[in-house]
Scaffold this active site. Sequence first.
Site, PDB file in Angstrom:
ATOM      1  N   GLY A  27     -30.878 -17.367 -67.029  1.00  0.00           N
ATOM      2  CA  GLY A  27     -29.702 -18.224 -66.861  1.00  0.00           C
ATOM      3  C   GLY A  27     -28.824 -17.711 -65.738  1.00  0.00           C
TER       4      GLY A  27
ATOM      5  N   SER B 264     -17.346 -17.208 -69.288  1.00  0.00           N
ATOM      6  CA  SER B 264     -18.694 -16.986 -68.762  1.00  0.00           C
ATOM      7  C   SER B 264     -18.644 -16.386 -67.365  1.00  0.00           C
ATOM      8  CB  SER B 264     -19.453 -18.322 -68.719  1.00  0.00           C
ATOM      9  OG  SER B 264     -20.606 -18.176 -67.909  1.00  0.00           O
TER      10      SER B 264
ATOM     11  N   GLN C 173     -21.211 -16.006 -65.607  1.00  0.00           N
ATOM     12  CA  GLN C 173     -22.139 -16.773 -64.778  1.00  0.00           C
ATOM     13  C   GLN C 173     -21.426 -17.941 -64.112  1.00  0.00           C
ATOM     14  OE1 GLN C 173     -25.354 -17.798 -67.412  1.00  0.00           O
ATOM     15  NE2 GLN C 173     -26.024 -15.671 -67.637  1.00  0.00           N
TER      16      GLN C 173
ATOM     17  N   ASP D 187     -23.860  -9.655 -75.011  1.00  0.00           N
ATOM     18  CA  ASP D 187     -25.300  -9.359 -75.021  1.00  0.00           C
ATOM     19  C   ASP D 187     -25.688  -8.324 -76.077  1.00  0.00           C
ATOM     20  OD1 ASP D 187     -25.690 -11.166 -73.007  1.00  0.00           O
ATOM     21  OD2 ASP D 187     -25.588  -9.672 -71.405  1.00  0.00           O
TER      22      ASP D 187
ATOM     23  N   LYS E 169     -28.193 -18.955 -75.615  1.00  0.00           N
ATOM     24  CA  LYS E 169     -28.770 -17.862 -74.813  1.00  0.00           C
ATOM     25  C   LYS E 169     -30.279 -18.087 -74.678  1.00  0.00           C
ATOM     26  CE  LYS E 169     -25.119 -15.547 -73.817  1.00  0.00           C
ATOM     27  NZ  LYS E 169     -24.715 -15.479 -72.405  1.00  0.00           N
TER      28      LYS E 169
END
Length: 445
Positions: A93, A166, A168, A313, A340
């Site tokens: 991702g 996030s 990301q 994580d 995830k």
Amino acid sequence: MKAIIGAAPSLSGEVVVPGDKSISHRALILSGLAEGSSTITGLSNGDDVRNTALAMQSLGVRMDEVGAGVLIVEGGQGLLHEPDAPLFMGNSGTGMRLMAGVLASFPWWSVLYGDASLSRRPMDRVALPLSMMGAKIEGRGSSCLPPLGVRGTQLKGIDYEPPVASAQVKSAVLLAALRASGRSILRERLVTRTHTEELLSMFGADIEVHDGPDGHRVVLNPSPLVSCEVVIPGDPSQAAFWIVAGCIVPDSEVLTSHVYSGPARLGFLDVLVRMGADIDVHVIGDHLVNVRARYGGLRGIELEASEVPGVIDEIPILAVAAAVAEGRTVMHGLGELRVKESDRLSAVVSMLSALGARIEGTGQQLVVEGGARLRGGRVDSKGDHRIAMAAAIAALATERGRGEVAIDGFDSVDTSYPGFIDDLRRVSRGRCSVELLLDDSQQES
Ligand code: S3P
């Protein structure tokens, strides 16, 4: 591949975990965008990072491995061109979302695709801000599932607060903003990992970071990047497996060295300390620590939703710790785990239930009753590397004589930590049984 792992009488020794995965993706991307020749040392050796390297090479970036773990990257706008084939991001991702940010800022048509797991992960979280900046992003269904089509253009700057915490999404926007017209601001109420900000600054971007009572604010002006040298520290999310292993396998003491310790990555240590873990942290450099973990009794705790971005994580391995701790652990605000590499909340529940723990997951919450005497059983990793590794550590902590743990889909570990089993054998001093077998499906083909 299936792994069959038995209890370990104790663990000892030092583990040097692979280079941080998040920093590795970013170092490859930024050195590809920077003019000239950058050197990266200590890159993650997982498949996820390799796919990002290949994607950047498909855009014209040159990479040369000149020694063990040393990569020379020749980048710059003059070398870059539209990719002539879809870019494969594997299981990652991070790889897909960060590359979408980069590609949005070039006047090209690109397609990003991934494996079955990545093809189920929502890309609307990056598609939305990148579209607001002017790019056209297409995917399947209402959550914009991959394959992802990116029609890049001259973007305009944006002032954006992502609706989900996030790194990301933050990073995709910042990477796009590098070549936009005008300044961009990215706001976070809860700070997520700050690698993109740190590396952008190292590569010479015009960036400012403000932290205050309102949260974290990043101001980025469009900037060219200059090449630099990046030394990648050890991955704290991989260190977490050995730190928890040291805490829960009787008579153990494990040292994990050269671990990155910057913002939003070591929250799991605070959680373990709250659980009563015997952990020493030695600062050995800027954002760099050694962590020694010793066996000792743990107790259940309450994990608040506001803590989750800093331990996102590590939830699977913290749940393993909670299963053997005395008393109840409740973890709140875990909705992001549902999207995830697997539905990680369900996968953690199935994994620990199969090994004799009492655990329930509903909505965004995980409740672990604790006090489990873990036993052998069969675990489906769901193709998720962190479930596979958490199950392997749980196997080490099973009670002796209560069977082995069989973990299906163990090859998923290669996405982030190909040397995991070698390290497991090393810290268990070869005194626990480890067998790796081809899955039934692999034997047939
Ligand atoms: C990552 C951010 C986190 C994390 C992932 C790596 C990154 O994801 O779970 O493993 O490198 O930016 P989210 O941004 O979805 O929280």
